[in-house]
Motif scaffolding. Structure first.
Motif, PDB file in Angstrom:
ATOM      1  N   VAL A 145       6.842  -2.668  -5.250  1.00 30.15           N
ATOM      2  CA  VAL A 145       7.935  -3.425  -4.637  1.00 30.15           C
ATOM      3  C   VAL A 145       9.283  -2.920  -5.162  1.00 30.15           C
ATOM      4  N   MET A 146       9.401  -2.734  -6.479  1.00 27.90           N
ATOM      5  CA  MET A 146      10.657  -2.248  -7.039  1.00 27.90           C
ATOM      6  C   MET A 146      10.981  -0.843  -6.538  1.00 27.90           C
ATOM      7  N   ILE A 147       9.971   0.011  -6.443  1.00 29.58           N
ATOM      8  CA  ILE A 147      10.178   1.377  -5.969  1.00 29.58           C
ATOM      9  C   ILE A 147      10.600   1.373  -4.499  1.00 29.58           C
ATOM     10  N   ALA A 148       9.932   0.547  -3.679  1.00 27.93           N
ATOM     11  CA  ALA A 148      10.283   0.475  -2.256  1.00 27.93           C
ATOM     12  C   ALA A 148      11.706  -0.042  -2.072  1.00 27.93           C
ATOM     13  N   ASN A 149      12.118  -0.992  -2.902  1.00 30.83           N
ATOM     14  CA  ASN A 149      13.490  -1.496  -2.820  1.00 30.83           C
ATOM     15  C   ASN A 149      14.494  -0.402  -3.170  1.00 30.83           C
ATOM     16  N   ALA A 150      14.146   0.436  -4.147  1.00 24.85           N
ATOM     17  CA  ALA A 150      15.026   1.559  -4.496  1.00 24.85           C
ATOM     18  C   ALA A 150      15.078   2.571  -3.359  1.00 24.85           C
ATOM     19  N   LEU A 151      13.948   2.827  -2.719  1.00 22.49           N
ATOM     20  CA  LEU A 151      13.922   3.729  -1.571  1.00 22.49           C
ATOM     21  C   LEU A 151      14.790   3.187  -0.443  1.00 22.49           C
ATOM     22  N   SER A 152      14.716   1.888  -0.226  1.00 19.04           N
ATOM     23  CA  SER A 152      15.498   1.257   0.835  1.00 19.04           C
ATOM     24  C   SER A 152      16.989   1.388   0.573  1.00 19.04           C
ATOM     25  N   SER A 153      17.385   1.206  -0.692  1.00 18.63           N
ATOM     26  CA  SER A 153      18.804   1.327  -1.033  1.00 18.63           C
ATOM     27  C   SER A 153      19.279   2.767  -0.927  1.00 18.63           C
ATOM     28  N   GLY A 154      18.327   3.708  -1.021  1.00 20.79           N
ATOM     29  CA  GLY A 154      18.685   5.125  -0.922  1.00 20.79           C
ATOM     30  C   GLY A 154      18.582   5.670   0.485  1.00 20.79           C
ATOM     31  N   GLY A 155      18.392   4.802   1.478  1.00 22.81           N
ATOM     32  CA  GLY A 155      18.335   5.269   2.858  1.00 22.81           C
ATOM     33  C   GLY A 155      17.031   4.963   3.553  1.00 22.81           C
ATOM     34  N   GLY A 156      16.069   4.404   2.792  1.00 21.91           N
ATOM     35  CA  GLY A 156      14.823   3.991   3.425  1.00 21.91           C
ATOM     36  C   GLY A 156      13.823   5.124   3.532  1.00 21.91           C
ATOM     37  N   PHE A 157      12.624   4.782   4.010  1.00 20.96           N
ATOM     38  CA  PHE A 157      11.560   5.762   4.162  1.00 20.96           C
ATOM     39  C   PHE A 157      10.606   5.267   5.223  1.00 20.96           C
ATOM     40  N   ASN A 158      10.166   6.161   6.089  1.00 22.59           N
ATOM     41  CA  ASN A 158       9.231   5.798   7.147  1.00 22.59           C
ATOM     42  C   ASN A 158       7.863   5.526   6.541  1.00 22.59           C
ATOM     43  N   SER A 159       7.487   4.254   6.462  1.00 20.76           N
ATOM     44  CA  SER A 159       6.314   3.883   5.681  1.00 20.76           C
ATOM     45  C   SER A 159       4.996   4.112   6.403  1.00 20.76           C
ATOM     46  N   GLY A 160       4.977   4.058   7.741  1.00 20.76           N
ATOM     47  CA  GLY A 160       3.710   4.197   8.441  1.00 20.76           C
ATOM     48  C   GLY A 160       2.786   3.042   8.097  1.00 20.76           C
ATOM     49  N   ASN A 161       1.490   3.315   8.055  1.00 18.69           N
ATOM     50  CA  ASN A 161       0.516   2.285   7.709  1.00 18.69           C
ATOM     51  C   ASN A 161      -0.510   2.906   6.776  1.00 18.69           C
ATOM     52  N   GLN A 162      -0.180   2.935   5.486  1.00 17.10           N
ATOM     53  CA  GLN A 162      -0.982   3.651   4.508  1.00 17.10           C
ATOM     54  C   GLN A 162      -2.057   2.794   3.848  1.00 17.10           C
ATOM     55  N   THR A 163      -1.896   1.474   3.829  1.00 16.57           N
ATOM     56  CA  THR A 163      -2.825   0.646   3.064  1.00 16.57           C
ATOM     57  C   THR A 163      -4.220   0.648   3.655  1.00 16.57           C
ATOM     58  N   ASN A 164      -4.341   0.909   4.962  1.00 21.92           N
ATOM     59  CA  ASN A 164      -5.664   0.897   5.587  1.00 21.92           C
ATOM     60  C   ASN A 164      -6.573   1.975   5.012  1.00 21.92           C
ATOM     61  N   ALA A 165      -5.985   2.992   4.378  1.00 22.77           N
ATOM     62  CA  ALA A 165      -6.792   4.079   3.825  1.00 22.77           C
ATOM     63  C   ALA A 165      -7.522   3.661   2.554  1.00 22.77           C
ATOM     64  N   PHE A 166      -7.136   2.524   1.955  1.00 23.94           N
ATOM     65  CA  PHE A 166      -7.742   2.100   0.701  1.00 23.94           C
ATOM     66  C   PHE A 166      -8.908   1.151   0.954  1.00 23.94           C
ATOM     67  N   ARG A 167      -9.987   1.348   0.207  1.00 23.99           N
ATOM     68  CA  ARG A 167     -11.171   0.498   0.354  1.00 23.99           C
ATOM     69  C   ARG A 167     -10.896  -0.934  -0.054  1.00 23.99           C
ATOM     70  N   ASP A 168      -9.933  -1.137  -0.970  1.00 19.26           N
ATOM     71  CA  ASP A 168      -9.613  -2.486  -1.425  1.00 19.26           C
ATOM     72  C   ASP A 168      -8.301  -2.982  -0.804  1.00 19.26           C
ATOM     73  N   ALA A 169      -8.005  -2.531   0.425  1.00 21.13           N
ATOM     74  CA  ALA A 169      -6.748  -2.914   1.079  1.00 21.13           C
ATOM     75  C   ALA A 169      -6.607  -4.423   1.185  1.00 21.13           C
ATOM     76  N   ALA A 170      -7.717  -5.131   1.333  1.00 24.87           N
ATOM     77  CA  ALA A 170      -7.658  -6.586   1.492  1.00 24.87           C
ATOM     78  C   ALA A 170      -7.142  -7.278   0.236  1.00 24.87           C
ATOM     79  N   SER A 171      -7.221  -6.605  -0.916  1.00 30.02           N
ATOM     80  CA  SER A 171      -6.773  -7.224  -2.169  1.00 30.02           C
ATOM     81  C   SER A 171      -5.296  -6.974  -2.454  1.00 30.02           C
ATOM     82  N   ILE A 172      -4.622  -6.185  -1.596  1.00 36.52           N
ATOM     83  CA  ILE A 172      -3.182  -5.965  -1.771  1.00 36.52           C
ATOM     84  C   ILE A 172      -2.454  -7.213  -1.275  1.00 36.52           C
ATOM     85  N   PRO A 173      -1.657  -7.869  -2.132  1.00 31.76           N
ATOM     86  CA  PRO A 173      -0.980  -9.101  -1.710  1.00 31.76           C
ATOM     87  C   PRO A 173      -0.089  -8.862  -0.497  1.00 31.76           C
TER      88      PRO A 173
END
Length: 571
Positions: free
Chosen positions: A495-523
């Motif tokens: 969260v802190m890193i993403a906020n820093a990325l956003s303040s620096g111009g943002g980043f196209n995030s896509g949908n990366q969490t689906n690649a993880f087997r434990d994606a359901a446990s990401i808050p």
């Protein structure tokens, strides 16, 4: 946990426990409570892989050597006991055969090899560790476009036709073209074509000969234009690109360089005894001109307490100040000005923050230091006292920690150790982020309900991070809490890193969490941040395709993530 102190199952996330020891003697009893942290996540598989030359190998990478390694299962930081079955599949999990823990496996044949390891513990829990080994033993082949010999007359433009490269598994980038053709001067020139495949195999170099001849009716005055790179500078490029080096007066050293760059071709130029610039093919987004200028003392920004051992050099480009891939700069410096035990290090000047920022570099035996940079600005070489930490020798995080130590973002301990595996608290990580990003220290209160519990050394950093929008805290019972002494999790760091990325111009995030087997446990509150952090290449998952959002992070992991954040932000 049973009453007699035996742990019979493992939690999914780190769990704080209080253990109470009681001593009884007759009717008297004394008790002592101990706070412990029970490490979370289930049974894990670990693999160690190396290429034939002893270098570490990462799953999925390409190599031109055989790969050898082994796997073992662990839990609670030690080798798992009896009752754990290890198995190996060579057909993507359709069939398994027994595998003995830590037994070496060698893969040497050319091709793409998939291995899948499976561990099953005494409770029936299972975990998988996939491995992909890519071996390419055959170098690519280069084919020229057009004739191998080109004949021109003086003053006629040379048009580069290029070359193509073919490989069994793919070429790493475009064909690299080097060699200058000066169409204003009669002579024979050679253009070189090189290519490498994904495994590092180099093709046999192909060359084109370009003959520039005087026209029968041309006068000798045509040679007055001279060749590129005069006056102490030099260039190595292809096509009509070249460099011009400017001198302040006859006999003085050159003070500037203008380097014409074809975006699709590698280019090299230099100011004699000052700097050499190497631009790889594809680094610039378009064709353009790079200019390097040695600054006078009056033009050089204040260096504060830093000791300069070279002049400052400013780089600009007509294509912008950032690149698609790093550009190598090699600086000359005055070694006699270094203090005993110190070394040369490159710094760059941050125009907005008005300060010189440590990059580091590779010190070479010829008295130069080389850095790979991701943006143009002012650079200089300074005297630097390196910090040597015995517990970082050979550690995977050493390349990342070096820069952060040089930037004073993270320090070692009084016993001269770094302690890379020590866990990081929320307060510590907030302070590191504020230091790395150059946030202005704030004396304002953080606004958190537990502001008084934030350690004094972290207060200004936490307040600065709050002001910059990097941290927001937790909402509990109608109030916002920071929890500075709580160990930080991978989700919180994201969260802190993403906020820093956003303040620096943002980043196209896509949908990366689906690649993880434990994606359901990401808050839910961290899902978008994890997407952004993973997309930017700052945070990654584990070899078993899990993210482990609730797992706490070490100093080594924190330093690595902040280093990659700086790279993503071109800082």
């Amino acid at each position: 946990m049973t009453d007699d102190g035996k742990i019979v199952s493992r939690p999914l996330q780190d769990t704080a426990l209080t253990l109470t020891a009681t001593i009884k003697r007759g009717n008297a009893a004394a008790s002592q409570a101990f706070a412990v942290n029970l490490k979370g996540t289930s049974l894990e598989l670990h693999g160690t892989w190396k290429t034939a030359d002893g270098q570490p190998y990462s799953s999925g990478a390409w190599t031109n050597q055989s790969v050898t390694g082994s796997v073992y299962a662990s839990v609670y930081g030690s080798v798992y006991g009896a009752g754990t079955d290890l198995e190996l599949s060579t057909d993507n999990g359709q069939n398994y055969k027994s595998y003995q823990s830590n037994s070496n496996i060698e893969i040497s044949q050319e091709g793409v090899h998939s291995r899948l390891f499976r561990a099953t513990d005494a409770f029936g829990n299972k975990t998988l560790l996939p491995l992909t080994v890519n071996i390419d033993l055959t170098p690519p082949v280069i084919t020229l476009k057009g004739e191998p010999t080109a004949n021109l007359t003086v003053g006629t433009a040379y048009v580069e036709q290029g070359a193509s490269a073919a490989d069994n598994f793919g070429v790493d980038g475009d064909v690299v073209i080097t060699g200058a053709v000066d169409t204003h001067t009669a002579g024979t020139y050679t253009v070189h074509y090189n290519a490498w495949d994904l495994a590092g195999n180099r093709a046999v170099e192909v060359r084109r000969t370009v003959i520039v001849a005087k026209a029968e009716d041309s006068s000798d005055s045509s040679g007055d234009s001279g060749s590129s790179g005069s006056g102490g500078g030099s260039s190595s490029t292809s096509g009509n690109s070249g460099s011009t080096t400017t001198q302040p007066a006859s006999g003085d050293k050159p003070v500037s360089l203008e380097l014409a760059v074809n975006a699709k071709q590698a280019t090299k130029g230099s100011i004699k005894d000052a700097v050499t610039i190497e631009v790889p093919a594809g680094a610039l987004p378009s064709n353009g001109t790079i200019r390097a200028s040695i600054l006078s003392a009056k033009e050089t920004p204040s260096t504060g307490n830093l000791r300069a051992v070279s002049p400052a050099i400013e780089f600009t480009s007509t294509t912008g100040h950032t690149f698609n891939q790093p550009i190598a700069l090699t600086f000359h410096y005055n070694a006699s000005q270094l203090l005993p035990g110190h070394q040369a290090a490159v710094y760059y000047y941050h125009e907005q923050q008005k300060r010189w920022i440590y990059i580091g570099g590779t010190n070479r035996a010829d008295g130069t230091v080389t850095v790979n940079v991701n943006h143009f600005t002012k650079f200089a070489v300074f005297d630097y006292q390196p910090a040597a930490f015995p517990d970082l020798a050979g550690h995977w995080a050493a390349p990342y920690t070096d820069r952060l130590v040089g930037m004073n973002v993270i320090q070692g301990f009084e016993d001269r150790t770094f302690r890379p595996e020590t866990l990081v608290t929320r307060g510590q990580f907030a302070k590191m982020m504020a230091e790395a990003l150059g946030l202005q220290a704030s004396t304002d209160a953080s606004g958190f309900a537990d502001d008084l519990q934030i350690p004094d050394w972290a207060k200004s950093g936490v307040a600065a991070a709050v002001k910059a929008g990097l941290i927001h805290g937790y909402e509990e019972n109608g109030r916002t809490w920071f929890k500075a002494d709580q160990t930080i999790t991978r989700a919180e760091m994201s969260v802190m890193i993403a906020n820093a990325l956003s303040s620096g111009g943002g980043f196209n995030s896509g949908n990366q969490t689906n690649a993880f087997r434990d994606a359901a446990s990401i808050p839910a509150w961290a899902e978008a941040a994890v997407n952004a952090s993973v997309s930017a290449g700052i945070v990654s998952g584990y070899e078993d395709q899990t993210f482990r959002a609730g797992q706490t992070a070490t100093r080594a992991e924190a330093a690595t993530m902040i280093y990659k954040l700086l790279e993503a932000l071109k800082l």
